[in-house]
Design a protein around this motif. Sequence first.
Motif, PDB file in Angstrom:
ATOM      1  N   THR A 259     -27.104   6.694 -11.778  1.00 43.39           N
ATOM      2  CA  THR A 259     -28.554   6.977 -11.749  1.00 43.39           C
ATOM      3  C   THR A 259     -29.335   5.886 -12.481  1.00 43.39           C
ATOM      4  N   SER A 260     -28.776   5.348 -13.563  1.00 39.10           N
ATOM      5  CA  SER A 260     -29.452   4.259 -14.288  1.00 39.10           C
ATOM      6  C   SER A 260     -29.514   3.000 -13.432  1.00 39.10           C
ATOM      7  N   GLU A 261     -28.436   2.721 -12.706  1.00 42.15           N
ATOM      8  CA  GLU A 261     -28.450   1.574 -11.794  1.00 42.15           C
ATOM      9  C   GLU A 261     -29.545   1.739 -10.746  1.00 42.15           C
ATOM     10  N   ASN A 262     -29.679   2.966 -10.228  1.00 40.60           N
ATOM     11  CA  ASN A 262     -30.715   3.226  -9.226  1.00 40.60           C
ATOM     12  C   ASN A 262     -32.119   3.053  -9.805  1.00 40.60           C
ATOM     13  N   ILE A 263     -32.292   3.432 -11.067  1.00 43.71           N
ATOM     14  CA  ILE A 263     -33.601   3.262 -11.706  1.00 43.71           C
ATOM     15  C   ILE A 263     -33.947   1.775 -11.814  1.00 43.71           C
ATOM     16  N   TRP A 264     -32.988   0.939 -12.230  1.00 43.63           N
ATOM     17  CA  TRP A 264     -33.233  -0.498 -12.306  1.00 43.63           C
ATOM     18  C   TRP A 264     -33.542  -1.077 -10.925  1.00 43.63           C
ATOM     19  N   GLN A 265     -32.825  -0.591  -9.898  1.00 45.51           N
ATOM     20  CA  GLN A 265     -33.090  -1.076  -8.542  1.00 45.51           C
ATOM     21  C   GLN A 265     -34.498  -0.692  -8.102  1.00 45.51           C
ATOM     22  N   ALA A 266     -34.907   0.527  -8.446  1.00 46.32           N
ATOM     23  CA  ALA A 266     -36.251   0.983  -8.088  1.00 46.32           C
ATOM     24  C   ALA A 266     -37.314   0.130  -8.773  1.00 46.32           C
ATOM     25  N   SER A 267     -37.028  -0.356  -9.987  1.00 44.60           N
ATOM     26  CA  SER A 267     -38.014  -1.142 -10.741  1.00 44.60           C
ATOM     27  C   SER A 267     -38.305  -2.490 -10.089  1.00 44.60           C
ATOM     28  N   LYS A 268     -37.405  -2.951  -9.219  1.00 48.60           N
ATOM     29  CA  LYS A 268     -37.634  -4.228  -8.541  1.00 48.60           C
ATOM     30  C   LYS A 268     -38.801  -4.128  -7.566  1.00 48.60           C
ATOM     31  N   GLN A 269     -39.078  -2.923  -7.076  1.00 46.82           N
ATOM     32  CA  GLN A 269     -40.184  -2.699  -6.151  1.00 46.82           C
ATOM     33  C   GLN A 269     -41.370  -2.030  -6.845  1.00 46.82           C
ATOM     34  N   ASN A 270     -41.245  -1.798  -8.138  1.00 48.86           N
ATOM     35  CA  ASN A 270     -42.284  -1.088  -8.883  1.00 48.86           C
ATOM     36  C   ASN A 270     -42.527  -1.828 -10.195  1.00 48.86           C
ATOM     37  N   SER A 271     -43.516  -2.741 -10.202  1.00 52.48           N
ATOM     38  CA  SER A 271     -43.747  -3.588 -11.376  1.00 52.48           C
ATOM     39  C   SER A 271     -44.125  -2.761 -12.599  1.00 52.48           C
ATOM     40  N   TRP A 272     -44.871  -1.663 -12.377  1.00 52.74           N
ATOM     41  CA  TRP A 272     -45.239  -0.800 -13.504  1.00 52.74           C
ATOM     42  C   TRP A 272     -44.001  -0.213 -14.158  1.00 52.74           C
ATOM     43  N   LEU A 273     -43.052   0.253 -13.339  1.00 56.31           N
ATOM     44  CA  LEU A 273     -41.814   0.842 -13.858  1.00 56.31           C
ATOM     45  C   LEU A 273     -40.986  -0.218 -14.590  1.00 56.31           C
ATOM     46  N   GLN A 274     -40.894  -1.405 -14.008  1.00 61.77           N
ATOM     47  CA  GLN A 274     -40.109  -2.465 -14.664  1.00 61.77           C
ATOM     48  C   GLN A 274     -40.725  -2.847 -16.004  1.00 61.77           C
ATOM     49  N   HIS A 275     -42.057  -2.898 -16.054  1.00 62.09           N
ATOM     50  CA  HIS A 275     -42.759  -3.181 -17.308  1.00 62.09           C
ATOM     51  C   HIS A 275     -42.390  -2.150 -18.379  1.00 62.09           C
ATOM     52  N   LYS A 276     -42.387  -0.871 -18.003  1.00 57.33           N
ATOM     53  CA  LYS A 276     -42.016   0.181 -18.945  1.00 57.33           C
ATOM     54  C   LYS A 276     -40.565   0.038 -19.387  1.00 57.33           C
ATOM     55  N   LEU A 277     -39.676  -0.169 -18.432  1.00 60.71           N
ATOM     56  CA  LEU A 277     -38.249  -0.271 -18.757  1.00 60.71           C
ATOM     57  C   LEU A 277     -37.967  -1.441 -19.697  1.00 60.71           C
ATOM     58  N   LEU A 278     -38.528  -2.608 -19.376  1.00 61.62           N
ATOM     59  CA  LEU A 278     -38.255  -3.792 -20.193  1.00 61.62           C
ATOM     60  C   LEU A 278     -38.823  -3.643 -21.598  1.00 61.62           C
ATOM     61  N   ASN A 279     -40.002  -3.080 -21.714  1.00 63.41           N
ATOM     62  CA  ASN A 279     -40.582  -2.876 -23.044  1.00 63.41           C
ATOM     63  C   ASN A 279     -39.775  -1.879 -23.860  1.00 63.41           C
ATOM     64  N   HIS A 280     -39.358  -0.788 -23.228  1.00 62.32           N
ATOM     65  CA  HIS A 280     -38.543   0.196 -23.940  1.00 62.32           C
ATOM     66  C   HIS A 280     -37.207  -0.403 -24.363  1.00 62.32           C
ATOM     67  N   LEU A 281     -36.621  -1.208 -23.457  1.00 61.95           N
ATOM     68  CA  LEU A 281     -35.340  -1.835 -23.788  1.00 61.95           C
ATOM     69  C   LEU A 281     -35.512  -2.854 -24.917  1.00 61.95           C
ATOM     70  N   ALA A 282     -36.564  -3.663 -24.831  1.00 61.38           N
ATOM     71  CA  ALA A 282     -36.791  -4.684 -25.867  1.00 61.38           C
ATOM     72  C   ALA A 282     -37.026  -4.047 -27.228  1.00 61.38           C
ATOM     73  N   LEU A 283     -37.795  -2.973 -27.270  1.00 61.43           N
ATOM     74  CA  LEU A 283     -38.050  -2.286 -28.536  1.00 61.43           C
ATOM     75  C   LEU A 283     -36.783  -1.633 -29.073  1.00 61.43           C
ATOM     76  N   THR A 284     -35.922  -1.167 -28.187  1.00 57.14           N
ATOM     77  CA  THR A 284     -34.648  -0.577 -28.607  1.00 57.14           C
ATOM     78  C   THR A 284     -33.717  -1.631 -29.178  1.00 57.14           C
ATOM     79  N   LEU A 285     -33.697  -2.808 -28.532  1.00 60.71           N
ATOM     80  CA  LEU A 285     -32.786  -3.881 -28.962  1.00 60.71           C
ATOM     81  C   LEU A 285     -33.313  -4.651 -30.165  1.00 60.71           C
ATOM     82  N   SER A 286     -34.615  -4.584 -30.403  1.00 57.72           N
ATOM     83  CA  SER A 286     -35.195  -5.390 -31.472  1.00 57.72           C
ATOM     84  C   SER A 286     -34.800  -4.865 -32.840  1.00 57.72           C
TER      85      SER A 286
END
Length: 496
Positions: free
Chosen positions: A92-119
């Motif tokens: 399901t996580s792989e599918n979410i990342w795939q969906a973000s390729k067609q949804n810039s808003w979703l990718q923006h959210k995912l990358l920011n959440h990931l960056a804040l988690t990794l920081s």
Amino acid sequence: MNYQFSQLQLPAIQQVNITELTKLRNNNLKKESASLPIGVAAAHNLSWRSLDNIIKDIESRSTTNITSLEWIYCLYNKEKWDRENPNKSTKTSENIWQASKQNSWLQHKLLNHLALTLSKSGKRIIAQSLEDTFSNCISERLIVKVFQNIKIDNPRGIAEICQKKYLTPSELRAILRLSARISIFNQANNFIGASCPYTITDQYLEWLLRCFEQISPQQQHKNVENILVNNSAEVLSKHPRLSDWLGKNYNPNITNSYYKELSSQAKAAIRKLVGAVNYKEFEKIVNTIIDLDDPEYKRLNSRKTFWSHFSDRFSKIRILLPRESVKVVGSEIDAKSYTILQEDNSEPTEICIFDFEDIFIVEFFRGKVGETRILKSNSNLEKILFDRVDLSVKKIRALRGKYLDHKLAWQYFCVEYLHSKNIRANQGITYFLGLPKHCSRYDSITGLPKPNFDILKQREKMLNTWRSNIEQLNDEAKAYCQNHAPEFLKYSQNEP
């Protein structure tokens, strides 16, 4: 005195009932609909769906049915759902990342959440499964590389990426649409000068100076420190625009420069750079003036070559040219690089003034006598030698000082005098150019090899006439200044 103030009467705060918010949620967003942010689709059915129903759409890749609010709900609860459905978490996580390729808003959210988690904060705000599947699902190498450096908290790595892409850290963060709360990009500003390439291209230089415009003064000083300490003056002086910028902003001889912000090691490096740049300008002018057919070619070239061994030691230089030389130089040399000597009926000569901090060395390049004058530095003399535009040969000679000759074996005695003032040749020099091999070996303690007895005897005969000529020149200079520039005689000095 007592003052009385009227009391401020504020209206009671109106209480908002949660039922009103519920009505707002259920509004059909037709006529009264507010405008939505770009990329956020209007939801025509705002009834809440369960997380399981949202996940079903993700599993079937029907993600266009998922509203922005549902995505937010899903992302914040995915970690809990994964614990309850461990066999489906990765897919399901792989599918979410795939969906973000067609949804810039979703990718923006995912990358920011990931960056804040990794920081550095380390607070997890994205599911572990989304973190684990990120690099396999995102094909853009730039994004993957940036997040690898965020994960290991490597701001220098971010700076290296920026250098390769010619993006400032803030520009890179903006391109990836990452939050300013992700501090590693600001930290990367401390490392933009850490790996200055040997070959500095115009594109690199444009990037570096653009970085300097976007960072704090403290970060700029740290980067300049790296550049100065990790690169030789010889390398930096090959890049005029960079060395000019460093000289303009950190030159110890410029009022209000940032020189005082540097460490002692970096201060020594900027002094070397300024000296190297000054010498290059001096060398360029001398090379332009020298004509191979000139009977004085050997004399001019030997003096230019001698001072090249001390190019790192003088903090500034001033070049004074007679009008005859200015005609030769023409448009080949920037007029700002030299000052024209006033005529006073002296034999024409180019003059170069070197600032060695404790002493000023005045080198006369032509003339039958041939001389170098040394003057003890002070603020009054500095203003005369480096600021006045009305200098002439006689005015400078009226300052007197100590005299060094250019007779046989003069290089040995000049080095001996400089050593007595604790001035050594540039670091790494073991031979002096322009001298016969048997007398060119240089040692920073002992100097050049001492000439033999026969040379010393021959030299002494030459000096008798030379000393007499020097005194005659001094008398002429004194007489001239008594009539035309008496203020110069006030600063006349004996040996420093």
